[in-house]
Motif scaffolding. Structure first.
Motif, PDB file in Angstrom:
ATOM      1  N   ILE A 136       9.148  45.312  -8.008  1.00  0.00           N
ATOM      2  CA  ILE A 136       8.023  44.671  -7.779  1.00  0.00           C
ATOM      3  C   ILE A 136       7.496  45.043  -7.869  1.00  0.00           C
ATOM      4  O   ILE A 136       7.295  46.754  -7.658  1.00  0.00           O
ATOM      5  CB  ILE A 136       8.317  44.090  -6.800  1.00  0.00           C
ATOM      6  N   LEU A 137       6.352  45.201  -8.855  1.00  0.00           N
ATOM      7  CA  LEU A 137       5.407  45.965  -9.236  1.00  0.00           C
ATOM      8  C   LEU A 137       3.756  45.084  -8.569  1.00  0.00           C
ATOM      9  O   LEU A 137       3.842  44.511  -8.308  1.00  0.00           O
ATOM     10  CB  LEU A 137       4.614  45.957 -10.715  1.00  0.00           C
ATOM     11  N   TYR A 138       3.449  46.730  -8.203  1.00  0.00           N
ATOM     12  CA  TYR A 138       1.839  46.195  -7.834  1.00  0.00           C
ATOM     13  C   TYR A 138       0.846  46.879  -7.907  1.00  0.00           C
ATOM     14  O   TYR A 138       0.991  48.155  -8.138  1.00  0.00           O
ATOM     15  CB  TYR A 138       1.923  45.147  -6.206  1.00  0.00           C
ATOM     16  N   SER A 143      -3.901  51.870  -9.474  1.00  0.00           N
ATOM     17  CA  SER A 143      -2.969  52.170 -10.112  1.00  0.00           C
ATOM     18  C   SER A 143      -2.461  51.403  -9.808  1.00  0.00           C
ATOM     19  O   SER A 143      -2.222  50.578  -9.038  1.00  0.00           O
ATOM     20  CB  SER A 143      -2.461  53.838  -8.499  1.00  0.00           C
ATOM     21  N   LEU A 144      -0.754  51.373 -10.278  1.00  0.00           N
ATOM     22  CA  LEU A 144       0.319  50.780 -10.417  1.00  0.00           C
ATOM     23  C   LEU A 144       1.443  51.308  -9.660  1.00  0.00           C
ATOM     24  O   LEU A 144       1.966  52.107 -10.099  1.00  0.00           O
ATOM     25  CB  LEU A 144       0.602  50.426 -11.899  1.00  0.00           C
ATOM     26  N   TYR A 145       2.092  50.177  -8.574  1.00  0.00           N
ATOM     27  CA  TYR A 145       2.784  51.425  -8.141  1.00  0.00           C
ATOM     28  C   TYR A 145       4.271  50.347  -8.748  1.00  0.00           C
ATOM     29  O   TYR A 145       4.394  48.663  -8.631  1.00  0.00           O
ATOM     30  CB  TYR A 145       3.022  50.717  -6.480  1.00  0.00           C
ATOM     31  N   GLN A 146       4.930  50.501  -8.089  1.00  0.00           N
ATOM     32  CA  GLN A 146       6.332  50.492  -7.935  1.00  0.00           C
ATOM     33  C   GLN A 146       7.619  49.782  -6.197  1.00  0.00           C
ATOM     34  O   GLN A 146       7.456  50.991  -5.882  1.00  0.00           O
ATOM     35  CB  GLN A 146       7.521  51.099  -8.804  1.00  0.00           C
ATOM     36  N   LEU A 147       7.326  49.198  -6.306  1.00  0.00           N
ATOM     37  CA  LEU A 147       7.888  48.799  -4.806  1.00  0.00           C
ATOM     38  C   LEU A 147       9.441  48.185  -4.137  1.00  0.00           C
ATOM     39  O   LEU A 147      10.321  47.364  -5.362  1.00  0.00           O
ATOM     40  CB  LEU A 147       7.573  47.429  -4.158  1.00  0.00           C
ATOM     41  N   THR A 153      10.305  50.746   0.140  1.00  0.00           N
ATOM     42  CA  THR A 153       9.356  52.246  -0.484  1.00  0.00           C
ATOM     43  C   THR A 153       8.537  51.922  -1.699  1.00  0.00           C
ATOM     44  O   THR A 153       9.350  51.118  -2.362  1.00  0.00           O
ATOM     45  CB  THR A 153      10.320  53.101  -0.015  1.00  0.00           C
ATOM     46  N   SER A 154       7.433  52.853  -1.612  1.00  0.00           N
ATOM     47  CA  SER A 154       6.973  52.530  -2.935  1.00  0.00           C
ATOM     48  C   SER A 154       6.226  54.366  -4.211  1.00  0.00           C
ATOM     49  O   SER A 154       6.158  54.374  -2.447  1.00  0.00           O
ATOM     50  CB  SER A 154       5.446  51.860  -2.472  1.00  0.00           C
ATOM     51  N   ASN A 155       6.440  53.978  -4.922  1.00  0.00           N
ATOM     52  CA  ASN A 155       5.805  55.093  -5.698  1.00  0.00           C
ATOM     53  C   ASN A 155       5.289  54.565  -7.016  1.00  0.00           C
ATOM     54  O   ASN A 155       5.274  53.879  -7.023  1.00  0.00           O
ATOM     55  CB  ASN A 155       6.990  55.707  -6.447  1.00  0.00           C
TER      56      ASN A 155
END
Length: 518
Positions: A136-138, A143-147, A153-155
Motif C-alpha cells: 500500500i502506498l499513500y 510525502s509518499l509512504y509505504q504501509l 507500520t509506515s515508512n
C-alpha cells in the motif's frame, strides 16, 4: 379461405418484412465485439463507478469489490467466473472509499484517514491512497509512504516535489515503480521512481511542452527492461462547441536524455470507417516486446436506435514500424469505461447505468465465449424497441409514396366522372390500365423512395445490385394475385381491385425498405 386471400397474402409478406427487420436488429444488438471474442459477460454490479478494485491470485481466482445495497462485498470467482464465495463488510463506504485486502485483513481510506477493519485510524490526514497487489502506498504532507498491511507500520519513501497531486504506480516483473507529473501553464515535468526496500530512487526525468490550452487528464506508463513507454490524454476547451481530446505517446530508454518528440496517437475504428473519438482511460503494457494499449473510445456500433456510436472498449497493438492494429473488446450501448486486463486474453470493465454500473468481462477463451449469453433480455428489448422505432419510419415513406398512388387515383376519378356504360361492364382494360399507370409511376419516381441512405443501411439481401427492381416486380406479382382473387370471390369492380393492388404493393414493399429510410 379464398375470400380472404386479398388480405392474407399481403399480410404474410408484410409480417415477413417486419420479422426480417426485427431479426436484423436483434442480430446487430447481440453482435460480438470481434471475431473469436466473447460478448459481455456480467459478473457483478456496483454503485461505485470510478474504478474496478480487483485482485487476481496465483490460483487463477479473481476477487472483486462491489458496493451493493449499502454494503461492501467481496466476491471470489473461479477461472470461468463462477462464484466461489462472497463476504460482506460493515464499514462506512461511498464512491470515494478505497479498500485493500490481504486475506481477511482489511484496510480502507475514506479520502481523509486510513482505518483498519474495526474503524481505528491507522494514518490520519492521508491525501491519497493506493492499494496495490503487494503493498500500500499513500501520500501525506506531500510525502509518499509505504504501509505494511501485516503490522500496519509506515515508512517514508520520498518527499514529493511541490505541485505533485498524485502518483501513477506501476507493478511489473521489474518491481514497483511510480510516476509523478507536475504542470505549470503548458510546461510538463514527469519523474519516475523505483521503490527499493525502504526508499524510492529517481530513475528518469523528462520535461516537455504541450499545446496551449490543453490540460493533462490521465497518464499511464509501462516498462520493458530499460525501455519506457508512457501515454497521456489531454483535454482542450473550445470557444464554441464541445472540448477536444488528444492522446500522446512516447517511447524512450529509461534514464536517458533522448530528445524524442511526443507522438499523437489516433486509433482507427475497427467496426466503422473513421477514427475513434474521445479516447480515455488508456492503459499501456507490453506484448511481444511492443507497446499495447487498452482504452475506452467512442466508435461505431449497431446496438442503438437512431444513433450509431457508443463508448466501448478497444485495444491496440503497435508493430515494430509504429503501425497500430485496433480491435474492439466490447460492444454494448452503455458507456463502457475503466478497462483493465485480467490476463492477455480477458478484459474487465464497467458499463455505466445511471447511479450504478455493471461489471463485465469479455475474452477470447473458448469457455468464456460459450458462457457469455447469446441473447439477453436487454438485447430483446433493444431489438424490439429499435424495430418499433424503425417501423415508424414506414409512415413517412408511405406519405412520400403518394407520388406513386396519386396517378391511379386520378385515373379512377376520371373513369368515374366519364359515366361510360362500358364501365358498368367492368372491362379488363380498366384494371390493367390502372395498375399499369401505377407501375409506370413507381419506376419513374422510384428514387423518391429508394434513396442512397436506404441502401447504406439495409442488410445485404436487400441491397444487391438491382434489388429495388426485383422487389418492386415481386411485390407487384403478389399484389396482382391478391387483387384478382377478389374478382370472383367478392365481385369487386376494377376500381376496388386497383386500390387493393396499389395498397398491397406499397405496404409489402415498404415493410422491407421503409424502416431503413433514415
Amino acid at each position: 379461405m379464398r375470400k380472404h386471400l386479398f388480405w392474407v397474402i399481403p399480410s404474410i409478406i408484410i409480417a415477413i418484412g417486419t420479422l426480417s427487420v426485427f431479426y436484423q436488429n436483434i442480430t446487430n444488438a447481440s453482435e460480438p465485439p470481434d471475431e473469436n471474442w466473447s460478448r459481455a459477460l456480467q459478473i457483478g454490479t456496483t454503485t461505485v463507478t470510478n474504478g474496478i478494485p480487483f485482485q487476481k491470485t496465483n490460483e487463477e481466482k479473481l476477487t472483486i469489490q462491489t458496493y451493493e445495497e449499502g454494503q461492501l462485498l467481496t466476491k471470489t470467482l473461479d477461472s470461468n467466473f463462477e462464484l466461489i464465495n462472497k463476504n460482506s463488510y460493515d464499514i462506512p463506504f461511498d464512491k470515494w472509499t478505497q479498500v485493500s485486502f490481504k486475506g481477511n485483513n482489511l484496510i480502507y481510506h475514506d479520502y481523509k484517514h486510513i482505518y483498519d477493519q474495526e474503524g481505528n485510524i491507522i494514518v490520519s490526514d492521508a491525501r491519497r491512497f493506493y492499494p496495490l497487489k503487494e503493498t500500500i502506498l499513500y501520500i501525506k504532507n506531500n510525502s509518499l509512504y509505504q504501509l505494511s498491511q501485516a503490522d500496519k507500520t509506515s515508512n517514508k519513501l520520498v518527499d514529493l516535489k511541490d505541485g505533485t497531486d498524485e502518483i501513477i504506480p506501476y507493478e511489473g516483473k521489474q518491481g514497483l515503480y511510480f510516476m509523478t507529473e507536475t504542470s505549470l501553464n503548458n510546461d510538463v515535468e514527469i519523474n519516475i521512481y523505483k521503490v527499493n526496500a525502504n526508499r524510492a530512487e529517481q530513475v528518469h526525468q523528462e520535461k516537455f511542452t504541450i499545446t496551449f490550452g490543453q490540460t493533462i487528464s490521465n497518464i499511464d506508463f509501462a516498462l520493458n527492461g530499460q525501455e519506457l513507454t508512457y501515454t497521456f490524454e489531454t483535454r482542450q476547451k473550445q470557444s464554441n462547441g464541445p472540448p477536444q481530446f488528444y492522446t500522446y505517446f512516447k517511447q524512450v530508454t529509461l534514464g536517458s536524455n533522448e530528445k524524442k518528440p511526443l507522438e499523437q496517437l489516433v486509433f482507427r475504428d475497427p467496426a466503422g470507417s473513421g477514427y475513434l473519438s474521445e479516447v480515455s482511460n488508456i492503459n499501456v503494457s507490453y506484448r511481444d516486446g511492443n507497446p499495447h494499449f487498452l482504452f475506452s473510445g467512442n466508435g461505431y456500433t449497431q446496438t442503438k436506435y437512431n444513433d450509431n456510436t457508443a463508448f466501448n472498449i478497444y485495444s491496440a497493438s503497435m508493430s515494430d514500424n509504429g503501425h497500430l492494429e485496433v480491435s474492439r473488446k466490447s460492444n454494448t450501448p452503455d458507456v463502457s469505461t475503466n478497462p483493465r486486463w485480467l490476463d492477455e486474453s480477458t478484459v474487465i470493465w464497467l458499463d455505466l447505468e445511471g447511479e450504478s454500473a455493471k461489471i463485465n468481462v469479455s475474452s477470447s477463451k473458448p469457455a468464456i465465449i460459450d458462457k457469455a449469453p447469446m441473447l439477453t433480455i436487454d438485447d430483446w428489448i433493444r431489438g424490439l424497441g429499435k424495430t418499433l422505432g424503425m417501423m415508424s419510419m414506414t409512415l413517412i415513406t408511405i406519405s412520400i409514396s403518394s407520388i406513386w398512388f396519386i396517378w391511379p387515383v386520378v385515373f379512377i376519378v376520371i373513369m368515374q366522372m366519364s359515366k361510360s356504360k362500358k364501365l358498368d361492364e367492368d372491362p379488363p382494360w380498366v384494371f390493367y390500365t390502372g395498375i399499369g399507370i401505377y407501375m409506370l409511376a413507381v419506376f419513374i419516381f422510384k428514387d423518391y423512395i429508394f434513396v442512397q441512405s436506404i441502401f447504406a443501411n439495409t442488410p445485404d439481401y436487400l441491397s444487391f445490385n438491382g434489388s429495388s427492381y426485383v422487389f418492386i416486380l415481386l411485390s407487384a406479382v403478389i399484389a396482382y394475385v391478391a387483387a384478382q382473387s377478389t374478382k370472383k370471390t367478392r365481385d369487386w369492380k376494377a376500381s376496388a381491385r386497383i386500390s387493393c393492388f396499389v395498397g398491397a404493393h406499397i405496404l409489402m414493399l415498404l415493410s422491407f425498405f421503409g424502416p431503413y429510410f433514415i
